[in-house]
Design an enzyme around this catalytic site. Structure first.
Site, PDB file in Angstrom:
ATOM      1  N   CYS A  42       1.005  -1.192   0.177  1.00 15.98           N
ATOM      2  CA  CYS A  42       0.281  -0.146  -0.004  1.00 15.98           C
ATOM      3  C   CYS A  42       0.791   1.056  -0.102  1.00 15.98           C
ATOM      4  O   CYS A  42       1.045   2.268  -1.082  1.00 15.98           O
ATOM      5  CB  CYS A  42      -0.921   0.224   1.061  1.00 15.98           C
ATOM      6  N   CYS A  47      -1.589   2.136  -3.287  1.00 16.48           N
ATOM      7  CA  CYS A  47      -2.717   2.764  -2.602  1.00 16.48           C
ATOM      8  C   CYS A  47      -2.175   4.157  -3.052  1.00 16.48           C
ATOM      9  O   CYS A  47      -2.227   4.962  -3.363  1.00 16.48           O
ATOM     10  CB  CYS A  47      -3.718   2.645  -1.880  1.00 16.48           C
ATOM     11  N   LYS A  50      -0.295   5.177  -6.257  1.00 15.17           N
ATOM     12  CA  LYS A  50      -1.045   4.990  -7.276  1.00 15.17           C
ATOM     13  C   LYS A  50      -1.925   6.021  -7.034  1.00 15.17           C
ATOM     14  O   LYS A  50      -2.127   7.141  -7.828  1.00 15.17           O
ATOM     15  CB  LYS A  50      -1.646   3.776  -6.962  1.00 15.17           C
ATOM     16  N   TYR A 176      -9.549  -3.912 -11.267  1.00 19.75           N
ATOM     17  CA  TYR A 176      -8.767  -2.379 -10.314  1.00 19.75           C
ATOM     18  C   TYR A 176      -7.567  -1.410 -10.860  1.00 19.75           C
ATOM     19  O   TYR A 176      -7.541  -0.548 -11.086  1.00 19.75           O
ATOM     20  CB  TYR A 176      -8.162  -2.852  -9.163  1.00 19.75           C
ATOM     21  N   GLU A 180      -7.243   1.925 -13.508  1.00 17.70           N
ATOM     22  CA  GLU A 180      -6.618   2.556 -12.639  1.00 17.70           C
ATOM     23  C   GLU A 180      -5.137   3.265 -13.326  1.00 17.70           C
ATOM     24  O   GLU A 180      -5.551   5.005 -13.216  1.00 17.70           O
ATOM     25  CB  GLU A 180      -6.831   2.996 -11.220  1.00 17.70           C
ATOM     26  N   HIS A 436     -26.873  21.678  -0.911  1.00 18.29           N
ATOM     27  CA  HIS A 436     -26.650  22.606  -2.010  1.00 18.29           C
ATOM     28  C   HIS A 436     -25.956  23.194  -2.504  1.00 18.29           C
ATOM     29  O   HIS A 436     -26.046  24.437  -1.713  1.00 18.29           O
ATOM     30  CB  HIS A 436     -28.232  22.573  -2.843  1.00 18.29           C
ATOM     31  N   GLU A 441     -25.899  15.674  -2.498  1.00 17.47           N
ATOM     32  CA  GLU A 441     -27.630  15.547  -2.251  1.00 17.47           C
ATOM     33  C   GLU A 441     -28.361  15.091  -3.270  1.00 17.47           C
ATOM     34  O   GLU A 441     -29.877  14.702  -2.555  1.00 17.47           O
ATOM     35  CB  GLU A 441     -27.788  17.318  -2.433  1.00 17.47           C
TER      36      GLU A 441
HETATM   37  P1  NDP Z   1      -8.307  -8.046 -10.452  1.00 19.99           P
HETATM   38  O1  NDP Z   1      -8.464  -9.122  -9.730  1.00 19.99           O
HETATM   39  O2  NDP Z   1      -8.871  -6.972  -9.754  1.00 19.99           O
HETATM   40  O3  NDP Z   1      -8.075  -8.131 -12.311  1.00 19.99           O
HETATM   41  C1  NDP Z   1      -7.443  -8.682 -12.408  1.00 19.99           C
HETATM   42  C2  NDP Z   1      -8.309  -8.198 -14.584  1.00 19.99           C
HETATM   43  O4  NDP Z   1      -7.226  -9.353 -14.744  1.00 19.99           O
HETATM   44  C3  NDP Z   1      -9.460  -9.242 -14.318  1.00 19.99           C
HETATM   45  O5  NDP Z   1     -10.355  -8.255 -15.303  1.00 19.99           O
HETATM   46  C4  NDP Z   1      -9.457 -10.494 -15.320  1.00 19.99           C
HETATM   47  O6  NDP Z   1     -10.338 -10.645 -15.665  1.00 19.99           O
HETATM   48  C5  NDP Z   1      -8.480 -10.401 -15.388  1.00 19.99           C
HETATM   49  N1  NDP Z   1      -7.356 -10.960 -15.777  1.00 19.99           N
HETATM   50  C6  NDP Z   1      -6.684 -12.502 -14.937  1.00 19.99           C
HETATM   51  N2  NDP Z   1      -6.341 -13.129 -15.468  1.00 19.99           N
HETATM   52  C7  NDP Z   1      -6.187 -13.023 -16.672  1.00 19.99           C
HETATM   53  C8  NDP Z   1      -5.069 -13.351 -18.207  1.00 19.99           C
HETATM   54  N3  NDP Z   1      -4.845 -14.494 -17.808  1.00 19.99           N
HETATM   55  N4  NDP Z   1      -5.358 -12.695 -19.274  1.00 19.99           N
HETATM   56  C9  NDP Z   1      -6.399 -11.852 -19.094  1.00 19.99           C
HETATM   57  N5  NDP Z   1      -6.958 -10.959 -18.419  1.00 19.99           N
HETATM   58  C10 NDP Z   1      -7.053 -11.645 -17.466  1.00 19.99           C
HETATM   59  O7  NDP Z   1      -6.585  -7.998  -9.879  1.00 19.99           O
HETATM   60  P2  NDP Z   1      -5.978  -6.304  -9.848  1.00 19.99           P
HETATM   61  O8  NDP Z   1      -4.383  -6.742 -10.797  1.00 19.99           O
HETATM   62  O9  NDP Z   1      -6.125  -5.253 -10.824  1.00 19.99           O
HETATM   63  O10 NDP Z   1      -5.375  -6.365  -8.360  1.00 19.99           O
HETATM   64  C11 NDP Z   1      -5.213  -7.058  -7.368  1.00 19.99           C
HETATM   65  C12 NDP Z   1      -6.187  -6.847  -6.267  1.00 19.99           C
HETATM   66  O11 NDP Z   1      -5.740  -5.073  -5.416  1.00 19.99           O
HETATM   67  C13 NDP Z   1      -7.906  -6.393  -5.866  1.00 19.99           C
HETATM   68  O12 NDP Z   1      -8.722  -7.568  -6.408  1.00 19.99           O
HETATM   69  C14 NDP Z   1      -8.077  -4.809  -5.210  1.00 19.99           C
HETATM   70  O13 NDP Z   1      -8.362  -6.008  -3.585  1.00 19.99           O
HETATM   71  C15 NDP Z   1      -6.057  -4.873  -4.983  1.00 19.99           C
HETATM   72  N6  NDP Z   1      -6.084  -3.248  -5.300  1.00 19.99           N
HETATM   73  C16 NDP Z   1      -7.498  -2.157  -4.457  1.00 19.99           C
HETATM   74  C17 NDP Z   1      -7.116  -0.989  -5.613  1.00 19.99           C
HETATM   75  C18 NDP Z   1      -8.153  -0.082  -4.632  1.00 19.99           C
HETATM   76  O14 NDP Z   1      -8.659  -0.452  -3.838  1.00 19.99           O
HETATM   77  N7  NDP Z   1      -8.439   0.718  -5.021  1.00 19.99           N
HETATM   78  C19 NDP Z   1      -6.411  -0.885  -6.646  1.00 19.99           C
HETATM   79  C20 NDP Z   1      -5.520  -1.871  -6.545  1.00 19.99           C
HETATM   80  C21 NDP Z   1      -5.364  -3.426  -6.518  1.00 19.99           C
HETATM   81  P3  NDP Z   1     -11.641 -11.913 -15.322  1.00 19.99           P
HETATM   82  O15 NDP Z   1     -12.503 -10.653 -14.909  1.00 19.99           O
HETATM   83  O16 NDP Z   1     -11.933 -11.939 -16.487  1.00 19.99           O
HETATM   84  O17 NDP Z   1     -10.865 -12.057 -14.417  1.00 19.99           O
END
Ligand code: NDP
Length: 461
Positions: A42, A47, A50, A176, A180, A436, A441
């Protein structure tokens, strides 16, 4: 037997640092080890840096909007090196704050990777220490699929340290991190391709919100390459530009490929088997509701347990563990109604159930939505809309889900999460006077439930 420590924590990220400080505050003798930098994902490469990059990229939109408010600006230019280095300095500062917090709490820091030798012994960089209780808080790490050319791709870990801003970047994933960083690089002026294997971003979020985010990303100039899988990445003499070959035989060129295809728990190579700590099918440490592992004196919190992978959840789990085991105040982490936000542009924030989950779990629900152009953009003409949604359980009138896609959604939903946690009803929302003129709101003035069936949720391609 006398141990070196009452508690030893493996991993000095959010969960580990919180647990160690609280346990020490309760009088425990605490040690902690870290093999990278104190502060964890983080603070060091997640976080915090980022969000600073998100702030940096948003100025691009502010400059554009300023003209309609009478400002004349010289064409703005951006220095990636300045932003990158200032963010790195802030990360260094926070790293120092975390180090001082540990020191101030009397927690002894051991630098190096911790490995369990047995249930009470940990080896760190050739040294062994013993502890009565152990907490594993080793977090997670990005996963890049095994495709030819993956060695040319970066992950979010490297994105903060790029020598220069790429002119073009392909970001793979629809979660996520992908959305982002798509917003960050787009705002800073790169041409962004977002490559996702589904029809829309952010699987698991409310369907209408997914569509709203997807359409906004497209509207902002990001090329959305949907239902696309990458087969291989081909470099030019070992470096950029890269040709990205897709599974259906297509290809496109880019200067940098970033994978954001999920993260895996850091549970390998830390001796879990030697201590009788079992992992689940997904490789995460299996824990009970007290965060206790299958070994009686070993607990685990945060991303390594793959429950809800968010910093504030790891903090809660670590704090509950320390209060329970060392403070004589037993309490379990409450994973219900955890609010979260995705810092895409505009943001998505939510608390409670999605419409789809509410329909499945609660039966009859009432859904209130509002979609509008934010006041700020009436003058500037920016094509950006705000979407809000309240989901109400019909039988009890309780608000069970709050969702928003729009500027400052995270700030707004944080407050509304208290209302949801407190069990507020739609009548409470209706009885609340709005401020407002604000976007917020709208949440207290949505009077008419949406007429079913819900509108089509497929993204307008
Ligand atoms: P996520 O699990 O959110 O997303 C992974 C993405 O990658 C999904 O769209 C998934 O698709 C896709 N994917 C997985 N495997 C493949 C593949 N082999 N080929 C192509 N696409 C693939 O992971 P992130 O890495 O974005 O983030 C990890 C975690 O970190 C999050 O789950 C969250 O908990 C945390 N995080 C939180 C943030 C916040 O609170 N603002 C910011 C950043 C991270 P599909 O949907 O099809 O599985």
């Amino acid at each position: 037997m006398a141990y070196d420590y009452d508690l030893f924590v493996i991993g000095a990220g959010s969960g580990g640092v919180r647990a160690s400080r609280i346990a020490a505050g309760h009088g425990a003798r605490v040690g902690i080890c870290e093999d990278f930098r104190v502060g964890g994902t983080c603070v060091i490469r997640g976080c915090v840096p980022k969000k600073l990059l998100v702030y940096g990229s948003k100025f691009a939109h502010e400059f554009e909007d300023a003209a309609a408010y009478g400002w004349t600006l010289a064409p703005p230019t951006h220095s990636w090196a300045t932003l990158r280095d200032n963010v790195a300095k802030e990360v260094d500062r926070l790293n120092g704050v975390y180090l001082r917090l540990l020191e101030g709490a009397g927690v002894k820091l051991h630098m190096g990777r911790g490995r369990l030798m047995d249930r009470h012994t940990i080896e760190i960089a050739g040294q062994t220490v013993t502890a009565d209780k152990i907490l594993v808080a080793t977090g997670g790490a990005p996963v890049v699929p095994e495709i030819p050319g993956r060695e040319f791709a970066i992950t979010s870990n490297e994105a903060f340290h790029l020598p220069e801003l790429p002119k073009r970047i392909a970001i793979v994933g629809g979660g996520y991190i992908a959305v982002e960083f798509a917003g960050i690089f787009n705002g800073l002026g790169a041409e962004v391709d977002l490559v996702l294997r589904r029809d829309r971003v952010l699987r698991g979020f409310d369907e209408e919100c997914r569509t709203a985010v997807h359409d906004s990303l497209k509207q902002s100039g990001i090329t959305m390459r949907t239902e696309m899988q990458i087969q291989r990445i081909q470099a030019t003499n070992g470096k950029a530009p890269f040709t990205v070959h897709t599974q259906l035989g297509g290809m496109f060129e880019t200067d940098l490929v970033m994978y954001a295809t999920g993260r895996a728990p850091n549970a390998n190579g830390i001796g879990l088997d030697k201590a009788g700590v079992q992992v689940d099918k997904a490789g995460a440490i299996a824990v009970d509701e007290w965060s206790k592992t299958t070994a009686d004196n070993i607990w685990a919190v945060g991303d390594v347990t793959d429950r809800i992978n968010l910093t504030p959840v790891a903090l809660m789990e670590g704090h509950c563990f320390a209060d329970t085991e060392f403070g004589g105040k037993p309490r379990k982490a409450d994973h219900r109604d955890v609010p979260s936000a995705v810092f895409c542009q505009p943001e998505l924030a939510n608390v409670g159930l999605t419409e789809e989950e509410a329909r499945m779990r609660l039966g009859e629900i009432r859904v209130f939505t509002s979609a509008f152009k934010p006041m700020k953009y009436t003058l500037s003409g920016r094509q950006q809309r705000t979407f809000m949604k309240l989901i109400v359980e019909a039988a009890t009138d309780k608000v069970v889900g709050v969702h928003m896609v729009g500027d400052d959604a995270a700030e707004l939903v944080q407050g509304l999460a208290i209302a949801v946690k407190a069990g507020a009803t739609k009548a409470h929302f209706d009885a609340t006077v709005g401020i407002h003129p604000t976007a917020g709101e709208e949440f207290v003035t949505m009077r008419t439930a949406r007429v079913e069936p819900a509108p089509s949720r497929k993204a307008a391609e």
